[in-house]
Design a protein around this motif. Structure first.
Motif, PDB file in Angstrom:
ATOM      1  N   ARG A   6       0.871  -1.177   0.000  1.00  0.00           N
ATOM      2  CA  ARG A   6       0.000   0.000   0.000  1.00  0.00           C
ATOM      3  C   ARG A   6       0.906   1.225   0.000  1.00  0.00           C
ATOM      4  O   ARG A   6       1.821   1.315   0.807  1.00  0.00           O
ATOM      5  CB  ARG A   6      -0.895  -0.007   1.230  1.00  0.00           C
ATOM      6  N   THR A  42      -0.075  -3.152   5.536  1.00  0.00           N
ATOM      7  CA  THR A  42      -1.195  -3.631   4.716  1.00  0.00           C
ATOM      8  C   THR A  42      -2.384  -4.120   5.550  1.00  0.00           C
ATOM      9  O   THR A  42      -3.248  -4.814   5.044  1.00  0.00           O
ATOM     10  CB  THR A  42      -0.723  -4.774   3.795  1.00  0.00           C
ATOM     11  N   HIS A  43      -2.446  -3.700   6.789  1.00  0.00           N
ATOM     12  CA  HIS A  43      -3.586  -4.072   7.644  1.00  0.00           C
ATOM     13  C   HIS A  43      -4.869  -3.370   7.149  1.00  0.00           C
ATOM     14  O   HIS A  43      -4.797  -2.467   6.307  1.00  0.00           O
ATOM     15  CB  HIS A  43      -3.291  -3.666   9.096  1.00  0.00           C
ATOM     16  N   ALA A  44      -5.985  -3.762   7.694  1.00  0.00           N
ATOM     17  CA  ALA A  44      -7.264  -3.140   7.329  1.00  0.00           C
ATOM     18  C   ALA A  44      -7.277  -1.672   7.759  1.00  0.00           C
ATOM     19  O   ALA A  44      -6.790  -1.324   8.835  1.00  0.00           O
ATOM     20  CB  ALA A  44      -8.420  -3.878   7.987  1.00  0.00           C
ATOM     21  N   ASN A  46      -9.797   1.345   8.550  1.00  0.00           N
ATOM     22  CA  ASN A  46     -11.191   1.685   8.823  1.00  0.00           C
ATOM     23  C   ASN A  46     -11.373   3.138   9.232  1.00  0.00           C
ATOM     24  O   ASN A  46     -12.491   3.638   9.256  1.00  0.00           O
ATOM     25  CB  ASN A  46     -11.743   0.765   9.913  1.00  0.00           C
ATOM     26  N   ASP A  50      -5.724   4.547  11.169  1.00  0.00           N
ATOM     27  CA  ASP A  50      -5.170   3.320  10.599  1.00  0.00           C
ATOM     28  C   ASP A  50      -4.247   3.568   9.412  1.00  0.00           C
ATOM     29  O   ASP A  50      -3.716   2.625   8.828  1.00  0.00           O
ATOM     30  CB  ASP A  50      -6.306   2.404  10.119  1.00  0.00           C
TER      31      ASP A  50
END
Length: 118
Positions: A6, A42-44, A46, A50
């Motif tokens: 990302r 590359t975590h979620a 929301n 984040d």
């Protein structure tokens, strides 16, 4: 499906800075154009907490500029990159600074530095 990477970026951030080593560069400001590209986790995502807030790029650059005359654009780019690479979620940062008035016969002159989180 797997998210491999990302990137968050800011391109073309225009600032005025007291910068340069030559006598004619002292006592005045010059335009700089700053680009920053971040590889982030590359975590979620929301919410804003984040990810990386774009406004941090301008704030960090302006904070260094506000400290007074900077001799070299390389110093500014390195200082900015060192500060940005430790921001939450950042794994790698590439900072490019263009000094448009550096050379009359060149389209662009500047520096690019890359830092990774250790």
């Amino acid at each position: 499906m797997t998210l491999l990477s990302r990137r968050v970026f800011v391109r073309g951030l225009r600032v005025e800075a007291a910068i340069g080593i030559y006598d004619h560069e002292h006592g005045r400001t010059q335009p700089l154009i700053i680009d920053a590209v971040f590889d982030i986790d590359t975590h979620a995502i929301n919410s804003l907490k984040d990810t990386l807030n774009y406004e941090m790029v301008g704030r960090i650059g302006r904070d260094f500029i506000a400290r007074g005359h900077i001799k070299l654009v390389e110093t500014l780019a390195d200082d900015m990159a060192r500060t940005m690479v430790v921001l939450p979620h950042v794994q790698r940062v590439e900072v490019t600074i263009v000094k448009p008035e550096a050379l009359n016969d060149a389209e662009q002159a500047g520096v690019c530095v890359i830092h990774t989180r250790d």
